[in-house]
Design a protein around this motif. Structure first.
Motif, PDB file in Angstrom:
ATOM      1  N   UNK A   1       0.847  -1.166   0.000  1.00 47.53           N
ATOM      2  CA  UNK A   1       0.000   0.000   0.000  1.00 47.53           C
ATOM      3  C   UNK A   1       0.894   1.231   0.000  1.00 47.53           C
ATOM      4  N   UNK A   2       0.592   2.182  -0.888  1.00 48.76           N
ATOM      5  CA  UNK A   2       1.349   3.432  -0.934  1.00 48.76           C
ATOM      6  C   UNK A   2       0.522   4.540  -0.311  1.00 48.76           C
ATOM      7  N   UNK A   3       1.135   5.282   0.591  1.00 51.89           N
ATOM      8  CA  UNK A   3       0.479   6.423   1.203  1.00 51.89           C
ATOM      9  C   UNK A   3       1.222   7.701   0.838  1.00 51.89           C
ATOM     10  N   UNK A   4       0.453   8.727   0.564  1.00 53.84           N
ATOM     11  CA  UNK A   4       1.012  10.038   0.253  1.00 53.84           C
ATOM     12  C   UNK A   4       1.193  10.824   1.540  1.00 53.84           C
ATOM     13  N   UNK A   5       2.336  11.484   1.658  1.00 58.95           N
ATOM     14  CA  UNK A   5       2.557  12.363   2.804  1.00 58.95           C
ATOM     15  C   UNK A   5       2.815  13.776   2.299  1.00 58.95           C
TER      16      UNK A   5
END
Length: 94
Positions: A1-5
């Motif tokens: 899972x890729x999360x944007x910060x």
């Protein structure tokens, strides 16, 4: 899972870089450098997700950086993504 910060850039050497994960309410961290902020962000995301998973909550679908950049709250912020392995966070996933 890729999360944007989203990383708020410090404007001098005396202030840390703060970061938030827009799709994970209350998930935030900071670091003295951008690299440190990203490492700390990954830890914060993992903890946030682990708690939600263990409590039987719903994990929001990650949005793209472009989607978040359209939010006026984050004008001038830097963006990065971190990859999280959900199966390593809890015995309730997988």
């Amino acid at each position: 899972m890729k999360n944007t910060i989203a990383i708020e850039l410090g404007n001098d050497d005396k202030h840390a870089f703060s970061m938030v994960v827009p799709e994970l309410p209350g998930c935030f961290s900071a670091g003295d450098t951008i690299d440190e902020a990203i490492v700390n962000a990954k830890e914060a995301i993992e903890l946030w997700l682990e708690i939600v998973i263990d409590d039987g909550g719903t994990i929001p679908e990650p949005k793209t950086i472009i989607t978040h950049q359209a939010n006026l709250e984050y004008i001038g912020w830097a963006w990065a993504t971190v990859t999280i392995e959900l199966t390593k966070l809890s015995d309730k996933v997988g």
